[in-house]
Design a protein around this motif. Structure first.
Motif, mmCIF file in Angstrom:
data_model
loop_
_atom_site.group_PDB
_atom_site.id
_atom_site.type_symbol
_atom_site.label_atom_id
_atom_site.label_comp_id
_atom_site.label_asym_id
_atom_site.label_seq_id
_atom_site.Cartn_x
_atom_site.Cartn_y
_atom_site.Cartn_z
ATOM 1 N N GLY A 216 0.714 -1.286 0.046
ATOM 2 C CA GLY A 216 -0.141 0.153 -0.052
ATOM 3 C C GLY A 216 0.874 1.245 0.043
ATOM 4 N N PHE A 217 1.879 1.173 0.449
ATOM 5 C CA PHE A 217 2.789 2.624 0.857
ATOM 6 C C PHE A 217 4.154 2.069 0.529
ATOM 7 N N PRO A 218 4.726 2.565 -0.780
ATOM 8 C CA PRO A 218 6.019 2.160 -1.138
ATOM 9 C C PRO A 218 7.214 2.762 -0.660
ATOM 10 N N GLY A 219 7.356 2.914 0.669
ATOM 11 C CA GLY A 219 8.372 3.772 1.182
ATOM 12 C C GLY A 219 8.579 3.465 2.995
ATOM 13 N N THR A 220 9.780 3.908 3.484
ATOM 14 C CA THR A 220 9.661 3.648 4.968
ATOM 15 C C THR A 220 8.602 4.069 5.769
ATOM 16 N N ILE A 230 8.487 -5.060 2.788
ATOM 17 C CA ILE A 230 8.881 -5.814 1.743
ATOM 18 C C ILE A 230 8.672 -5.180 0.411
ATOM 19 N N THR A 231 9.824 -5.119 -0.259
ATOM 20 C CA THR A 231 10.058 -4.368 -1.462
ATOM 21 C C THR A 231 11.068 -5.057 -2.471
ATOM 22 N N ASP A 232 11.171 -4.204 -3.502
ATOM 23 C CA ASP A 232 12.370 -4.540 -4.559
ATOM 24 C C ASP A 232 12.996 -3.460 -4.928
ATOM 25 N N TYR A 233 14.197 -3.622 -5.786
ATOM 26 C CA TYR A 233 14.930 -2.517 -6.295
ATOM 27 C C TYR A 233 14.301 -1.202 -7.080
ATOM 28 N N THR A 234 13.307 -1.758 -7.631
ATOM 29 C CA THR A 234 12.418 -1.024 -8.600
ATOM 30 C C THR A 234 11.606 0.103 -7.695
ATOM 31 N N VAL A 235 11.059 -0.520 -6.677
ATOM 32 C CA VAL A 235 10.128 0.466 -5.873
ATOM 33 C C VAL A 235 10.919 1.146 -5.160
ATOM 34 N N THR A 236 12.035 0.776 -4.341
ATOM 35 C CA THR A 236 12.725 1.709 -3.419
ATOM 36 C C THR A 236 13.897 2.195 -3.965
#
Length: 236
Positions: A216-220, A230-236
């Protein structure tokens, strides 16, 4: 409306924040950049005074800010939510935190909490995920913070979970007590983050031993009540 509000009250950080966000969405860069600097100055003052910044964490991700500035804003926002949680009644926990490593033969109980189990991009992306868990290893719980009863995504997600609870009418301490005392969830996944409908106060009261932010929220989250992103290189 935001311009009129600022004309009536020139030092109105919340209205300025929404105006800057709207200008960003319509690509009005010259005015946006000028007002953004003014807004960031206000936010810096708010943080120095121990107040919640008017810049929303979700908005900050699309502004030309250094990663360290985004973290500072988000951490200050998290502290503001913690202060609000301090005003709430404490949950009545009758059981200690579930042990992270379940006993022999016991499955890991994983709970997904969201306000968006309906007509929302999150449901479009996630609605098949719940049923695809290895049921020999995981026991899946869904917690709906907003009711979308009858919507196809709601129905599919509900069917994909072994246990599905509509907690939209529950107060924060009640939700925490369900998670800890009744369901004894091992991993609690926050599918909202800092988005509309979130109940981050639940996570502040630590009902589960492992608490995770996802989708839902692509950051810290900038908070010690979320253990993993839970993320990946593209998102973060």
């Amino acid at each position: 409306y935001y311009r009129q509000a600022i004309q009536c009250r020139p030092h109105f950080p919340d209205a300025l924040s929404d105006l800057v966000h709207c200008l960003t969405l319509v690509c009005s860069w010259t005015e946006r950049n000028r007002l953004l600097q003014q807004l960031l100055g206000m936010a810096k003052q708010q943080i120095a005074e121990g107040r919640m910044p008017s810049v929303q964490p979700h908005h900050s991700l699309i502004y030309p800010l250094a990663p360290t500035d985004v973290v500072t804003l988000t951490q200050a926002f998290a502290r503001g939510i913690e202060r609000m949680a301090d005003q709430l009644p404490r949950p009545n926990y009758t059981l200690p935190l579930a042990k992270w490593r379940p006993g022999m033969g016991q499955r890991i109980r994983i709970g997904y909490m969201s306000s968006d189990f309906g007509d929302h991009p999150l449901s479009q992306l996630m609605q098949s995920v719940f049923e695809l868990h290895d049921r020999t290893r995981f026991e899946v719980f869904g917690y709906a913070l907003t009711s979308h009863a009858g919507h196809p995504a709601w129905v599919k997600i509900k069917q994909g979970c072994e246990h599905f609870r509509d907690v939209s009418q529950k107060k924060t301490p009640e939700i925490c007590e369900i998670l800890r005392n009744e369901d004894q969830v091992h991993i609690l996944v926050n599918l909202n983050g800092y988005t509309k409908g979130a109940r981050n106060e639940v996570f502040i009261f630590r009902p589960a031993p492992v608490q995770v932010s996802y989708m839902g929220f692509p950051g810290t989250m900038g908070a010690d009540w979320v253990d993993y992103l839970i993320t990946d290189y593209t998102v973060t």
